[in-house]
Design a protein around this motif. Structure first.
Motif, PDB file in Angstrom:
ATOM      1  N   ASP A   1       0.858  -1.187   0.000  1.00  0.00           N
ATOM      2  CA  ASP A   1       0.000   0.000   0.000  1.00  0.00           C
ATOM      3  C   ASP A   1       0.895   1.238   0.000  1.00  0.00           C
ATOM      4  O   ASP A   1       1.653   1.464   0.945  1.00  0.00           O
ATOM      5  CB  ASP A   1      -0.915  -0.017   1.236  1.00  0.00           C
ATOM      6  N   GLU A   2       0.794   2.038  -1.060  1.00  0.00           N
ATOM      7  CA  GLU A   2       1.689   3.176  -1.221  1.00  0.00           C
ATOM      8  C   GLU A   2       1.566   4.192  -0.084  1.00  0.00           C
ATOM      9  O   GLU A   2       2.515   4.896   0.233  1.00  0.00           O
ATOM     10  CB  GLU A   2       1.421   3.868  -2.560  1.00  0.00           C
ATOM     11  N   ARG A   3       0.390   4.278   0.540  1.00  0.00           N
ATOM     12  CA  ARG A   3       0.224   5.246   1.630  1.00  0.00           C
ATOM     13  C   ARG A   3       1.047   4.847   2.842  1.00  0.00           C
ATOM     14  O   ARG A   3       1.718   5.673   3.463  1.00  0.00           O
ATOM     15  CB  ARG A   3      -1.263   5.374   1.986  1.00  0.00           C
TER      16      ARG A   3
ATOM     17  N   LYS B   1       3.650   2.732   2.726  1.00  0.00           N
ATOM     18  CA  LYS B   1       5.054   2.740   2.305  1.00  0.00           C
ATOM     19  C   LYS B   1       5.614   4.159   2.362  1.00  0.00           C
ATOM     20  O   LYS B   1       6.745   4.376   2.819  1.00  0.00           O
ATOM     21  CB  LYS B   1       5.183   2.179   0.897  1.00  0.00           C
ATOM     22  N   ALA B   2       4.817   5.133   1.910  1.00  0.00           N
ATOM     23  CA  ALA B   2       5.279   6.522   1.927  1.00  0.00           C
ATOM     24  C   ALA B   2       5.515   7.000   3.354  1.00  0.00           C
ATOM     25  O   ALA B   2       6.460   7.750   3.624  1.00  0.00           O
ATOM     26  CB  ALA B   2       4.251   7.412   1.234  1.00  0.00           C
TER      27      ALA B   2
END
Length: 256
Positions: free
Chosen positions: A225-227, A229-230
């Motif tokens: 999930d990019e959120r 990971k960010a």
């Protein structure tokens, strides 16, 4: 080599209308014109557009962007000072995004539909981020689980001081984990797996009983999930992947 206005718009992710406007106000005038009078942009124009978009992303008005870039082009600004200024602006933006990402993570993990805070207290704890922004998504994904129900029961009772203490603990853990990665500690080492276990215990303490099986599932999500990971990579680039491996190693070590 030169590029049409349509090609440049595609490269930069802006509209043709935006490029026309930049030309009209003298912010980005194309260096060439075709025989038919159409705009043509060269590599130097693309470099200037990249700088424009950088400052626009940071919220600078177009007039200030023009002044900054014209000073640089005319040699009135030291290129090294210009780069230092960009670095300072990016660092400030990263710090703000870290705080925003932390609020998003707590919203998703804690399923914060029932936070018992006044509007003033929510602003003090979470800033201008809405901790319930992802509440509906969380309910759709996990609403039928006991972990979700338990988290809902717990967070509904938390006070402003509880949330501030929770966030302080998470921030301190993040600093220690970033230092561990900087020191070159492997994910499978004792130091990393101990912090992975601390991460699991934090979830157990504040949200729900997080088994090793659940924790490894979260680990995969932190990368997929990019959120998430960010958020972790904002603490330290590469931290999300490192943490995932540490969580998997910790589970394997403690359930063997």
């Amino acid at each position: 080599m030169s590029y049409s206005v349509g090609q440049v718009a595609g490269f930069a992710g802006v509209t043709v209308r935006t490029l026309h406007h930049y030309d009209d106000i003298g912010l980005l005038a194309p260096s060439e014109r075709s025989h038919a009078g159409h705009r043509r942009y060269n590599d130097a124009d693309l470099d200037r557009l990249q700088q424009i978009l950088f400052y626009r992303e940071l919220g600078f008005p177009l007039e200030e962007v023009a002044a900054l870039l014209d000073d640089q082009a005319a040699g009135r600004a030291d290129p090294r000072a210009h780069l230092r200024r960009q670095h300072e602006l990016l660092t400030a933006r990263i710090e703000k995004l870290q705080k925003m990402a932390a609020a998003v993570e707590h919203a998703m993990e804690a399923r914060t539909m029932g936070i018992n805070l006044t509007p003033e207290e929510r602003f003090e704890v979470f800033g201008d981020q809405n901790p319930e922004q992802y509440a509906q998504e969380a309910e759709q994904r996990w609403g039928g689980t006991e972990a979700y129900a338990e988290s809902q029961r717990r967070v509904a009772r938390y006070t402003k001081d509880d949330w501030k203490r929770l966030q302080a603990e998470a921030a301190a853990w993040g600093e220690r984990y970033a230092a561990l990665v900087d020191a070159g500690e492997p994910p499978s080492g004792d130091a990393a797996t101990d912090l992975a276990e601390e991460h699991r215990q934090h979830i157990c303490t504040w949200f729900y009983a997080c088994s090793y099986e659940l924790h490894t599932g979260l680990a995969e999500m932190y990368v997929a999930d990019e959120r998430f990971k960010a958020h972790y990579d904002a603490v330290r680039p590469g931290l999300a992947e490192h943490l995932k491996e540490a969580i998997l190693a910790n589970a394997a070590r403690r359930t063997a």
